[in-house]
Design a protein around this motif. Structure first.
Motif, PDB file in Angstrom:
ATOM      1  N   LEU A  98       0.845  -1.242   0.095  1.00 49.73           N
ATOM      2  CA  LEU A  98      -0.186   0.038  -0.142  1.00 49.73           C
ATOM      3  C   LEU A  98       0.823   1.349   0.174  1.00 49.73           C
ATOM      4  O   LEU A  98       0.626   2.271  -0.620  1.00 49.73           O
ATOM      5  CB  LEU A  98      -0.964   0.135   1.295  1.00 49.73           C
ATOM      6  CG  LEU A  98      -1.799  -1.143   1.091  1.00 49.73           C
ATOM      7  CD1 LEU A  98      -2.756  -0.897   2.706  1.00 49.73           C
ATOM      8  CD2 LEU A  98      -2.939  -0.920   0.071  1.00 49.73           C
ATOM      9  N   VAL A  99       2.038   1.152   0.601  1.00 46.73           N
ATOM     10  CA  VAL A  99       2.822   2.277   0.577  1.00 46.73           C
ATOM     11  C   VAL A  99       3.658   2.333  -0.750  1.00 46.73           C
ATOM     12  O   VAL A  99       3.846   3.402  -1.297  1.00 46.73           O
ATOM     13  CB  VAL A  99       3.945   2.233   1.525  1.00 46.73           C
ATOM     14  CG1 VAL A  99       5.116   3.454   1.686  1.00 46.73           C
ATOM     15  CG2 VAL A  99       3.276   2.460   3.197  1.00 46.73           C
ATOM     16  N   ARG A 100       4.046   1.436  -1.068  1.00 48.77           N
ATOM     17  CA  ARG A 100       4.759   1.420  -2.551  1.00 48.77           C
ATOM     18  C   ARG A 100       3.869   1.969  -3.627  1.00 48.77           C
ATOM     19  O   ARG A 100       4.453   2.637  -4.461  1.00 48.77           O
ATOM     20  CB  ARG A 100       5.354   0.003  -2.857  1.00 48.77           C
ATOM     21  CG  ARG A 100       6.186  -0.366  -3.994  1.00 48.77           C
ATOM     22  CD  ARG A 100       6.637  -1.815  -3.946  1.00 48.77           C
ATOM     23  NE  ARG A 100       7.764  -1.907  -2.971  1.00 48.77           N
ATOM     24  CZ  ARG A 100       7.544  -3.054  -2.012  1.00 48.77           C
ATOM     25  NH1 ARG A 100       6.492  -3.775  -2.161  1.00 48.77           N
ATOM     26  NH2 ARG A 100       8.273  -3.100  -0.985  1.00 48.77           N
ATOM     27  N   THR A 101       2.740   1.586  -3.490  1.00 45.74           N
ATOM     28  CA  THR A 101       1.624   2.049  -4.546  1.00 45.74           C
ATOM     29  C   THR A 101       1.002   3.484  -4.312  1.00 45.74           C
ATOM     30  O   THR A 101      -0.011   3.711  -4.986  1.00 45.74           O
ATOM     31  CB  THR A 101       0.622   0.952  -4.820  1.00 45.74           C
ATOM     32  OG1 THR A 101      -0.110   0.647  -3.564  1.00 45.74           O
ATOM     33  CG2 THR A 101       1.039  -0.394  -5.303  1.00 45.74           C
ATOM     34  N   ARG A 102       1.522   4.039  -3.251  1.00 42.67           N
ATOM     35  CA  ARG A 102       1.135   5.140  -2.664  1.00 42.67           C
ATOM     36  C   ARG A 102      -0.395   5.414  -2.191  1.00 42.67           C
ATOM     37  O   ARG A 102      -1.018   6.380  -2.331  1.00 42.67           O
ATOM     38  CB  ARG A 102       1.433   6.436  -3.781  1.00 42.67           C
ATOM     39  CG  ARG A 102       2.851   6.425  -3.734  1.00 42.67           C
ATOM     40  CD  ARG A 102       3.309   7.792  -4.605  1.00 42.67           C
ATOM     41  NE  ARG A 102       4.461   7.742  -4.733  1.00 42.67           N
ATOM     42  CZ  ARG A 102       5.492   7.714  -5.658  1.00 42.67           C
ATOM     43  NH1 ARG A 102       4.835   7.287  -6.867  1.00 42.67           N
ATOM     44  NH2 ARG A 102       6.661   7.947  -5.657  1.00 42.67           N
ATOM     45  N   VAL A 103      -1.022   3.967  -1.905  1.00 43.02           N
ATOM     46  CA  VAL A 103      -2.425   4.217  -1.450  1.00 43.02           C
ATOM     47  C   VAL A 103      -2.309   4.998  -0.118  1.00 43.02           C
ATOM     48  O   VAL A 103      -3.106   5.536   0.425  1.00 43.02           O
ATOM     49  CB  VAL A 103      -2.823   2.813  -1.364  1.00 43.02           C
ATOM     50  CG1 VAL A 103      -4.361   2.875  -0.535  1.00 43.02           C
ATOM     51  CG2 VAL A 103      -3.173   2.267  -2.734  1.00 43.02           C
ATOM     52  N   VAL A 104      -1.118   4.482   0.934  1.00 37.08           N
ATOM     53  CA  VAL A 104      -0.868   5.189   1.976  1.00 37.08           C
ATOM     54  C   VAL A 104       0.444   5.578   1.883  1.00 37.08           C
ATOM     55  O   VAL A 104       1.244   5.185   1.514  1.00 37.08           O
ATOM     56  CB  VAL A 104      -0.706   3.837   3.095  1.00 37.08           C
ATOM     57  CG1 VAL A 104      -0.174   4.392   4.377  1.00 37.08           C
ATOM     58  CG2 VAL A 104      -1.934   3.144   3.215  1.00 37.08           C
ATOM     59  N   LYS A 105       0.443   7.046   2.309  1.00 38.48           N
ATOM     60  CA  LYS A 105       1.647   7.878   2.250  1.00 38.48           C
ATOM     61  C   LYS A 105       2.647   7.238   3.220  1.00 38.48           C
ATOM     62  O   LYS A 105       2.484   6.745   4.277  1.00 38.48           O
ATOM     63  CB  LYS A 105       1.338   9.444   2.795  1.00 38.48           C
ATOM     64  CG  LYS A 105       0.260   9.866   1.975  1.00 38.48           C
ATOM     65  CD  LYS A 105       0.206  11.347   2.366  1.00 38.48           C
ATOM     66  CE  LYS A 105      -0.989  12.091   1.688  1.00 38.48           C
ATOM     67  NZ  LYS A 105      -1.183  13.355   2.232  1.00 38.48           N
ATOM     68  N   ALA A 106       3.785   7.766   2.802  1.00 44.99           N
ATOM     69  CA  ALA A 106       4.975   7.230   3.604  1.00 44.99           C
ATOM     70  C   ALA A 106       5.474   8.375   4.550  1.00 44.99           C
ATOM     71  O   ALA A 106       5.506   9.660   4.341  1.00 44.99           O
ATOM     72  CB  ALA A 106       6.220   6.764   2.827  1.00 44.99           C
ATOM     73  N   SER A 107       5.827   8.156   5.692  1.00 48.95           N
ATOM     74  CA  SER A 107       6.334   9.264   6.567  1.00 48.95           C
ATOM     75  C   SER A 107       7.561  10.199   5.988  1.00 48.95           C
ATOM     76  O   SER A 107       8.593   9.271   5.427  1.00 48.95           O
ATOM     77  CB  SER A 107       6.898   8.837   7.867  1.00 48.95           C
ATOM     78  OG  SER A 107       7.461   9.632   8.672  1.00 48.95           O
ATOM     79  N   GLN A 108       7.847  11.218   6.129  1.00 53.55           N
ATOM     80  CA  GLN A 108       8.795  11.982   5.738  1.00 53.55           C
ATOM     81  C   GLN A 108      10.318  11.889   6.582  1.00 53.55           C
ATOM     82  O   GLN A 108      11.232  12.206   6.324  1.00 53.55           O
ATOM     83  CB  GLN A 108       8.629  13.437   5.513  1.00 53.55           C
ATOM     84  CG  GLN A 108       7.517  13.884   4.198  1.00 53.55           C
ATOM     85  CD  GLN A 108       7.132  15.217   4.028  1.00 53.55           C
ATOM     86  OE1 GLN A 108       7.388  16.047   5.018  1.00 53.55           O
ATOM     87  NE2 GLN A 108       6.670  15.595   3.131  1.00 53.55           N
ATOM     88  N   ILE A 109       9.873  11.270   7.728  1.00 54.04           N
ATOM     89  CA  ILE A 109      11.099  11.110   8.884  1.00 54.04           C
ATOM     90  C   ILE A 109      11.509   9.659   8.880  1.00 54.04           C
ATOM     91  O   ILE A 109      12.701   9.394   8.914  1.00 54.04           O
ATOM     92  CB  ILE A 109      10.336  11.391  10.201  1.00 54.04           C
ATOM     93  CG1 ILE A 109      10.076  12.839  10.437  1.00 54.04           C
ATOM     94  CG2 ILE A 109      11.523  11.202  11.253  1.00 54.04           C
ATOM     95  CD1 ILE A 109       9.086  13.208  11.512  1.00 54.04           C
ATOM     96  N   SER A 110      10.689   8.698   8.485  1.00 63.20           N
ATOM     97  CA  SER A 110      10.844   7.581   8.464  1.00 63.20           C
ATOM     98  C   SER A 110      10.485   6.862   7.206  1.00 63.20           C
ATOM     99  O   SER A 110       9.655   7.335   6.438  1.00 63.20           O
ATOM    100  CB  SER A 110      10.863   6.564   9.657  1.00 63.20           C
ATOM    101  OG  SER A 110       9.293   6.510   9.626  1.00 63.20           O
TER     102      SER A 110
END
Length: 167
Positions: free
Chosen positions: A35-47
Motif C-alpha cells: 500500500l505504501v509502495r503504490t502510494r495508497v498510504v503515504k510514507a512518513s517523511q521522517i522514516s
C-alpha cells in the motif's frame, strides 16, 4: 451533516488468522508495504514507515497499547512495521501489532481509556512521576509530526490534576 466516507474494499486489510503469529505479521507487513509502495498510504517523511491518518489505541490496565506490553522486547523493534508476540501477559497469548515507529509516524493518534481500573495507567502515561513510568508503552506513543489525543472518562482521569488535563 451526515457524510459517508467511501472505503475502497482493497484498502481494508485484514489479518490472516489461519497462520502462525509470525507468518501473520509477515503477511500483514507485506500488504502494508504494498500500500505504501503504490502510494495508497503515504510514507512518513521522517522514516520509511507508513503515515496513517489515524491510529486508534486502547489503553490497557498495565499501560500497554496495541499489543505492546511493558518491558516486552517488541517495544524495541525499530526495523519491522509489524511484529508478533507469542507470550502476551493477557489472553490471547499470540498477537500481532504495529511497532512504535509505525504508531509514532501517524498524523493523528488517539488513545482511549475508560474505567477506574485504567486510572493508574493513565497517570503513569501522562504525568512525570518517576522512573517507573518510562517503561509504560502508552508513554512511548509520541507522534513525531502528528497529534496525540487522549479520550478519558471521569473514572480513568481520577488520578490526574487539572494541569495534566490541559497539556
Amino acid at each position: 451533516m451526515n457524510e459517508i466516507v467511501p472505503i475502497v474494499p482493497s484498502h481494508a486489510v485484514s489479518i490472516n488468522d489461519s497462520v502462525s503469529a509470525e507468518e501473520a505479521a509477515d503477511d500483514y507487513e507485506f500488504l502494508i508495504r504494498q500500500l505504501v509502495r503504490t502510494r495508497v498510504v503515504k510514507a512518513s517523511q521522517i522514516s520509511d514507515c507508513p503515515k496513517f491518518d489515524l491510529v486508534l489505541l486502547e489503553l490497557g490496565n498495565d499501560g500497554h497499547v496495541a499489543s505492546l506490553f511493558p518491558n516486552h522486547p517488541a517495544l524495541n523493534e525499530r526495523e519491522e512495521w509489524v511484529t508478533f508476540i507469542t507470550d502476551s501477559p493477557i489472553p490471547p497469548p499470540e498477537r500481532i501489532t504495529f511497532t512504535l515507529p509505525v504508531i509514532n509516524s501517524a498524523s493523528n493518534v488517539a488513545v482511549v481509556a475508560e474505567g477506574e481500573n485504567k486510572a493508574h495507567a493513565v497517570l503513569l502515561a501522562v504525568d512525570e512521576i518517576g522512573p517507573d513510568c518510562l517503561s509504560i508503552p502508552a508513554r512511548m506513543v509520541q507522534p513525531a509530526n502528528g497529534k496525540l489525543v487522549w479520550f478519558l472518562d471521569r473514572l480513568a482521569a481520577t488520578n490526574l490534576e487539572v494541569s495534566d488535563l490541559k497539556n
